[in-house]
Design an enzyme around this catalytic site. Structure first.
Site, short mmCIF file in Angstrom:
data_model
loop_
_atom_site.label_atom_id
_atom_site.label_comp_id
_atom_site.label_asym_id
_atom_site.label_seq_id
_atom_site.Cartn_x
_atom_site.Cartn_y
_atom_site.Cartn_z
N GLY A 30 0.80 -1.22 0.00
CA GLY A 30 0.00 0.00 0.00
C GLY A 30 0.83 1.27 0.00
O GLY A 30 2.04 1.24 0.32
N ASN A 31 0.21 2.36 -0.38
CA ASN A 31 0.90 3.65 -0.37
C ASN A 31 -0.11 4.79 -0.29
O ASN A 31 -1.25 4.65 -0.71
CB ASN A 31 1.83 3.82 -1.59
CG ASN A 31 1.33 3.09 -2.81
OD1 ASN A 31 0.41 3.57 -3.48
ND2 ASN A 31 1.88 1.93 -3.09
N THR A 76 7.45 5.47 -2.98
CA THR A 76 6.68 4.29 -3.38
C THR A 76 6.93 3.92 -4.85
O THR A 76 7.08 4.81 -5.70
CB THR A 76 5.16 4.50 -3.16
OG1 THR A 76 4.46 3.44 -3.79
CG2 THR A 76 4.66 5.80 -3.75
N SER A 77 6.93 2.62 -5.12
CA SER A 77 7.11 2.16 -6.51
C SER A 77 5.92 2.55 -7.38
O SER A 77 5.99 2.52 -8.61
CB SER A 77 7.30 0.64 -6.54
OG SER A 77 6.19 0.02 -5.92
N GLU A 78 4.80 2.93 -6.73
CA GLU A 78 3.61 3.36 -7.48
C GLU A 78 3.59 4.88 -7.69
O GLU A 78 2.54 5.45 -7.99
CB GLU A 78 2.32 2.91 -6.77
CG GLU A 78 2.15 1.42 -6.60
CD GLU A 78 1.95 0.65 -7.91
OE1 GLU A 78 2.01 1.27 -8.98
OE2 GLU A 78 1.74 -0.57 -7.82
ZN LIG Z 1 -0.32 -2.65 -4.43
#
Ligand SMILES: [Zn+2]
Length: 217
Positions: A30-31, A76-78
């Site tokens: 999550g982020n 975050t990777s997102e």
């Molecule tokens: Zn995710």
């Protein structure tokens, strides 16, 4: 401005802790992000860290192109997904991506979540988009999610989790919480013989009441 940044850092820490304690962000998943007012930059949670025990200094500041402006941890990777949504939706100030188990169960079954089953979901969450699967952390996912975000504030990501958008962190948090409640209600009513959505006229009436209330506040 610095005071506002400090306040947002603390709020991201608090919202992340609530999401973790609710079981919506297990492990390091999550982020959460928030847009800094009057700037093309955001604050986001770091990558690979449990979101239950963050400190304000763990939060990373990045620009709209994903470049780190301030922070000792990796964002975050997102990040591409968050920045693209902010570029697409200027009205959005906060984004939460989580893996709430009931919602993610629906997402893994490829089953949409119908918010027209009970008034709470219609008012808080609105219509829920089902976004086709894309590999986490990729531009492909960012494109698919931001496209659906043009018309929805609550998204179910196939085989992955949820994304909710808000004018504030609290609003984005409430959408995640009520989205997960809706998924639980749908599952339970399915076990009890099938859920019965409210008639379209009633859904429209509730939506209209919500819009009027928003205009009054
Ligand atoms: Zn995710």
């Amino acid at each position: 401005m610095l005071d506002e940044e400090e306040r947002l850092r603390k709020e991201i820490v608090e919202v992340s802790r609530r999401l973790y304690e609710k079981g919506f962000m297990a492990g390091t998943g999550g982020n959460v992000s928030a847009k800094l007012p009057n700037s093309r930059s955001i604050l986001t949670t770091p990558s690979g860290v449990c979101k239950g025990y963050l400190k304000p200094s763990d939060i990373v500041k990045v620009d709209f192109e994903g470049k780190v402006i301030e922070g000792r941890l990796k964002p975050t990777s997102e990040t591409p997904m968050h920045t693209l949504i902010y570029k697409t939706r200027p009205d959005v100030n906060a984004i939460i991506h989580a893996h709430p188990p009931f919602c993610t169960g629906f997402a893994c079954a490829g089953m949409p979540i119908d918010s027209s089953v009970f008034p709470g979901a219609i008012v808080i969450v609105g219509e829920i988009a089902l976004v086709e699967y894309a590999t986490p952390g990729t531009e492909d996912l960012a494109m698919k999610v931001s496209e659906a975000a043009k018309t929805h504030d609550a998204l179910l990501l196939q085989n992955h989790g949820t994304v909710t958008l808000g004018a504030s962190l609290e609003e984005a948090y409430l959408k995640t919480e009520v989205l997960e409640e809706t998924a639980q209600i749908l599952l339970i009513s399915s076990l009890l013989g099938g859920f019965k959505p409210l008639p379209e006229t009633e859904v429209k009436k509730i939506r209209l009441m919500t819009t009027k209330n928003e205009q009054n506040t």
